[in-house]
Design an enzyme around this catalytic site. Structure first.
Site, PDB file in Angstrom:
ATOM      1  N   THR A  29      19.694 -13.839  36.830  1.00 48.23           N
ATOM      2  CA  THR A  29      19.571 -14.237  35.424  1.00 48.23           C
ATOM      3  C   THR A  29      18.217 -14.900  35.153  1.00 48.23           C
ATOM      4  O   THR A  29      17.939 -15.302  34.027  1.00 48.23           O
ATOM      5  CB  THR A  29      20.696 -15.236  35.051  1.00 48.23           C
ATOM      6  OG1 THR A  29      20.572 -16.383  35.926  1.00 48.23           O
ATOM      7  CG2 THR A  29      22.071 -14.633  35.200  1.00 48.23           C
ATOM      8  N   GLY A  30      17.397 -15.045  36.198  1.00 50.64           N
ATOM      9  CA  GLY A  30      16.172 -15.845  36.076  1.00 50.64           C
ATOM     10  C   GLY A  30      14.977 -15.085  35.520  1.00 50.64           C
ATOM     11  O   GLY A  30      15.015 -13.877  35.275  1.00 50.64           O
ATOM     12  N   ASP A  54      28.063 -18.781  42.940  1.00 49.19           N
ATOM     13  CA  ASP A  54      27.262 -19.953  43.306  1.00 49.19           C
ATOM     14  C   ASP A  54      26.953 -19.810  44.791  1.00 49.19           C
ATOM     15  O   ASP A  54      27.879 -19.742  45.607  1.00 49.19           O
ATOM     16  CB  ASP A  54      28.054 -21.246  43.046  1.00 49.19           C
ATOM     17  CG  ASP A  54      27.175 -22.470  43.278  1.00 49.19           C
ATOM     18  OD1 ASP A  54      26.409 -22.456  44.267  1.00 49.19           O
ATOM     19  OD2 ASP A  54      27.243 -23.410  42.476  1.00 49.19           O
ATOM     20  N   HIS A 113      -2.100 -17.239  48.212  1.00 45.85           N
ATOM     21  CA  HIS A 113      -2.918 -16.109  47.726  1.00 45.85           C
ATOM     22  C   HIS A 113      -4.370 -16.178  48.214  1.00 45.85           C
ATOM     23  O   HIS A 113      -4.923 -15.187  48.684  1.00 45.85           O
ATOM     24  CB  HIS A 113      -2.923 -16.074  46.193  1.00 45.85           C
ATOM     25  CG  HIS A 113      -1.554 -16.147  45.584  1.00 45.85           C
ATOM     26  ND1 HIS A 113      -0.503 -15.405  46.035  1.00 45.85           N
ATOM     27  CD2 HIS A 113      -1.055 -16.881  44.544  1.00 45.85           C
ATOM     28  CE1 HIS A 113       0.580 -15.656  45.305  1.00 45.85           C
ATOM     29  NE2 HIS A 113       0.261 -16.551  44.400  1.00 45.85           N
ATOM     30  N   ASP A 156       3.834 -12.074  48.715  1.00 47.06           N
ATOM     31  CA  ASP A 156       2.644 -12.705  48.147  1.00 47.06           C
ATOM     32  C   ASP A 156       2.150 -11.647  47.176  1.00 47.06           C
ATOM     33  O   ASP A 156       1.558 -10.643  47.592  1.00 47.06           O
ATOM     34  CB  ASP A 156       1.591 -12.989  49.220  1.00 47.06           C
ATOM     35  CG  ASP A 156       0.393 -13.690  48.622  1.00 47.06           C
ATOM     36  OD1 ASP A 156      -0.097 -13.223  47.569  1.00 47.06           O
ATOM     37  OD2 ASP A 156      -0.068 -14.700  49.177  1.00 47.06           O
ATOM     38  N   HIS A 157       2.439 -11.827  45.894  1.00 47.29           N
ATOM     39  CA  HIS A 157       2.262 -10.694  44.981  1.00 47.29           C
ATOM     40  C   HIS A 157       0.805 -10.245  44.868  1.00 47.29           C
ATOM     41  O   HIS A 157       0.524  -9.126  44.474  1.00 47.29           O
ATOM     42  CB  HIS A 157       2.887 -10.974  43.609  1.00 47.29           C
ATOM     43  CG  HIS A 157       2.101 -11.896  42.742  1.00 47.29           C
ATOM     44  ND1 HIS A 157       2.103 -13.254  42.900  1.00 47.29           N
ATOM     45  CD2 HIS A 157       1.283 -11.667  41.680  1.00 47.29           C
ATOM     46  CE1 HIS A 157       1.322 -13.812  41.991  1.00 47.29           C
ATOM     47  NE2 HIS A 157       0.812 -12.870  41.233  1.00 47.29           N
ATOM     48  N   ASP A 206       0.071 -24.174  45.331  1.00 41.38           N
ATOM     49  CA  ASP A 206       0.499 -23.066  44.475  1.00 41.38           C
ATOM     50  C   ASP A 206      -0.361 -21.815  44.695  1.00 41.38           C
ATOM     51  O   ASP A 206       0.148 -20.700  44.634  1.00 41.38           O
ATOM     52  CB  ASP A 206       0.406 -23.503  43.001  1.00 41.38           C
ATOM     53  CG  ASP A 206       1.009 -22.477  42.052  1.00 41.38           C
ATOM     54  OD1 ASP A 206       2.116 -21.989  42.344  1.00 41.38           O
ATOM     55  OD2 ASP A 206       0.385 -22.163  41.013  1.00 41.38           O
ATOM     56  N   LYS A 260      -1.645  -6.198  44.710  1.00 38.23           N
ATOM     57  CA  LYS A 260      -2.615  -5.826  43.662  1.00 38.23           C
ATOM     58  C   LYS A 260      -3.592  -4.771  44.200  1.00 38.23           C
ATOM     59  O   LYS A 260      -4.045  -4.847  45.333  1.00 38.23           O
ATOM     60  CB  LYS A 260      -3.371  -7.067  43.177  1.00 38.23           C
ATOM     61  CG  LYS A 260      -2.470  -8.018  42.377  1.00 38.23           C
ATOM     62  CD  LYS A 260      -3.265  -9.126  41.715  1.00 38.23           C
ATOM     63  CE  LYS A 260      -2.343 -10.212  41.189  1.00 38.23           C
ATOM     64  NZ  LYS A 260      -2.015 -10.110  39.789  1.00 38.23           N
ATOM     65  N   ALA A 289      13.331 -12.195  37.784  1.00 35.23           N
ATOM     66  CA  ALA A 289      14.125 -10.962  37.785  1.00 35.23           C
ATOM     67  C   ALA A 289      13.850 -10.177  36.499  1.00 35.23           C
ATOM     68  O   ALA A 289      13.598  -8.968  36.534  1.00 35.23           O
ATOM     69  CB  ALA A 289      15.607 -11.301  37.914  1.00 35.23           C
ATOM     70  N   GLY A 345      19.665 -14.714  41.901  1.00 35.88           N
ATOM     71  CA  GLY A 345      18.788 -15.249  40.844  1.00 35.88           C
ATOM     72  C   GLY A 345      18.580 -14.198  39.761  1.00 35.88           C
ATOM     73  O   GLY A 345      17.525 -14.134  39.115  1.00 35.88           O
TER      74      GLY A 345
END
Ligand code: NDP
Ligand SMILES: O=C1O[C@H](COP(=O)(O)O)[C@@H](O)[C@H](O)[C@H]1O
Length: 503
Positions: free
Chosen positions: A15-16, A86, A241, A178-179, A236, A183, A19, A13
């Site tokens: 090119t996303g 791919d 989170h 889980d970003h 979401d 933190k 990234a 991924g």
């Protein structure tokens, strides 16, 4: 002196959006600090037919705000290689393997490999299987796989996904991002709890009245309508989170401050959370969707007017609810949570609301109510703590007034503190999974969430709405009011009093 890490990264991924916005800048920060130096290389892969040169240009563009000199940035970008691929096509893994072998020798990466799956989850299983079947996994050094959220869309899909990953990787090799766990202030929750006897001794139902966790976003759904329509706020934000943060607040003191002990306690806390019936889920959880709103001279469109959103969408952009934990420490203490888009302002914070003194010494002297002590942990955008305490109002007579003991990290601290993905990358390289979501946590979180989701899906009534730039629908306030409580943080009231909502 920093010891540089040795590893070959393969970013699926490449090119996303993720990234470009998060991964390359985080790797660059590690490069600037010397954590990554000579012995690392990155293979970026996706379907687009990019060349190495074009790819390096994209990487350079993504770090332009962080670079100190062109030479340094170019030295970093020179470690990047692109392979068009791919993920569903087995023959392409042969090229990936060849390139990987070459880079491993050129950069002396000690056979260590990190696979970062910055792609939609439906590809995770097939990528993992091919890494094994095409012998890209060699067992030479450490081999770790990092995967992005969402980890499934229900307990069943998450289990299927986990089963397919587990055929190839052990739990110790899987790093589920889980970003929020990267933190600064989320990591500080344990310090506040366990390094301060004054808090640790009152961290229970004898002293705490209720806990409130708010994840308010100012932004709307932006260009993510396509994804968001399949998700909604509950999946979401709350499933991952919010429940992660809740488990850090609720867990018992771990026997040791390390990954296995912390995870063990978090899982216990999640398992002690009451599993609602469908009826209880509807009593304890509410949802809403933002409609058009007006604030300070600006008009905001409603969710249904956003790109890629159905004009009759029933997707919730806001969810709030009450969780209860059936254990000795927390019996009778509600954990109220809320998260939404297009709320009054961006603000992630935890309010620990303490019980009031039942024996108010001042009752006869002045009519003032004692305010509850509230410990607030500010996660973002400001980072710090406050404790509100009652004092004497200055001046003649005797009146109570709440004061706030405030601490905020200064801009120097914030400027120097590492970004979440940077910390998480370093944790992966160090093999430390403390700040990642483990399968048992994700599984339990889905069990808690599935019942709420199903109860809402079975409802035929229209979803309640709230005007953009407010703190959610009326039902979110009723949720607490029916327990005789209110949200400790209501920024919309401040703006309302000052006329920001008046046209
Ligand atoms: N963006 C963000 O801020 C966040 C993203 N995430 C998660 O991260 C993941 C990636 O998100 P994001 O970067 O936004 O998504 P994008 O849609 O921007 O990127 C998807 C990537 O997958 C590649 N891709 C798609 N299909 C294939 C295929 N068959 N074979 C090889 N490559 C393929 C695309 O490249 P190409 O078209 O060239 O093949 C592209 O590089 C998702 O799971 C998302 O939920 C999580 C939190 C935040
Ligand atoms: O995971 C997600 O998080 C972001 C909010 O993250 P933050 O670090 O900016 O607070 C949210 O906007 C997004 O919808 C969700 O997928």
């Amino acid at each position: 002196m920093t010891e540089q890490k040795q590893a070959l990264f393969t970013i699926f991924g490449a090119t996303g959006d993720l990234a470009k916005r998060k991964l390359y800048p985080s790797l660059f920060r590690l490069f600037k600090k010397g954590e990554l130096a000579d012995n690392f290389a990155v293979i970026g892969t996706a379907r687009r037919p990019w060349t190495d040169e074009y790819y390096r240009g994209v990487v350079l563009d993504s770090i332009k705000d962080l670079m100190r000199s062109k030479t340094e940035a170019e030295a970093f970008a020179a470690h990047f290689y692109y392979q068009s691929h791919d993920v569903g096509d087995s023959s392409h893994y042969v090229n990936l393997k060849e390139l990987g072998e070459k880079l491993r020798h050129t950069y002396k990466t000690a056979g260590n490999q990190v696979f970062f799956l910055a792609m939609a989850p439906q590809f995770f299983g097939t990528i993992a299987e091919h890494l094994k079947s095409e012998h890209i996994l060699t067992g030479e050094g450490f081999e770790r796989i990092v995967i992005e959220k969402p980890f499934g869309t229900s307990y069943d899909t998450a289990k299927a996904l986990n089963d397919s990953l587990s055929k190839v990787f052990t739990e110790e090799q899987i790093f589920r991002i889980d970003h929020y766990l990267g933190k600064e202030m989320i990591q500080a929750v344990s310090a506040v709890r366990f390094a301060n006897p004054i808090f640790e001794s009152v961290w229970n139902n004898e002293h705490i009245d209720n806990v409130q966790i708010t994840f308010a976003e100012f932004i709307g759904v932006e260009d993510r309508g396509g994804y968001y329509e399949t998700s909604g706020a509950l999946k979401d934000m709350i499933q991952n989170h919010v429940l992660q943060v809740l488990s850090l607040i609720a867990m018992e003191r771990p026997a040791k401050f390390d990954e296995s002990h912390i995870v063990e306690e978090k899982v216990k806390a999640l398992k002690a959370m009451r599993q609602y019936t469908a009826e209880e889920a509807l009593e304890n959880f509410v949802r809403g969707q933002y409609s058009a709103g007006y604030f300070d001279g600006e008009t905001y469109r409603g969710y249904r007017q956003e790109d890629s959103v159905a004009s009759d969408s029933q997707t919730e952009t806001f969810a709030a609810g009450k969780f209860v934990i059936d254990n000795e420490r927390w019996a009778g203490v509600p954990f109220y949570v809320r998260s939404g888009k297009r709320m009054t302002e961006k603000g992630t914070r935890i309010n620990i609301v303490f019980k009031k003194d039942p024996d108010n010494l001042f009752a006869g002297n002045c009519d003032d109510e004692q305010s509850p002590n509230i410990l607030t942990i500010y996660i973002q955008p400001t980072e710090g703590f406050s404790l509100s305490v009652n004092g004497k109002a200055a001046g003649q007579g005797f009146h109570l007034e709440p004061f706030r003991l405030n601490f905020r990290h200064d801009s120097e601290f914030l400027g120097n503190s590492p970004e979440a993905y940077e910390k998480l990358f370093l944790d992966v390289l160090n093999g430390d999974g403390t700040n990642f979501s483990h399968w048992e946590e994700a599984a339990r979180a889905w069990e808690l969430i599935d019942v709420i989701r199903q109860a809402w899906d079975n409802q035929t009534s229209e979803i309640p709405t709230y005007p953009a730039r407010t703190m959610g629908p009326a039902n979110a306030f009723e949720l607490l009011a029916k327990d005789g409580r209110e949200w400790a943080w209501q920024p919309d009231l401040w703006y309302r009093e000052r006329g920001y909502y008046e046209k």
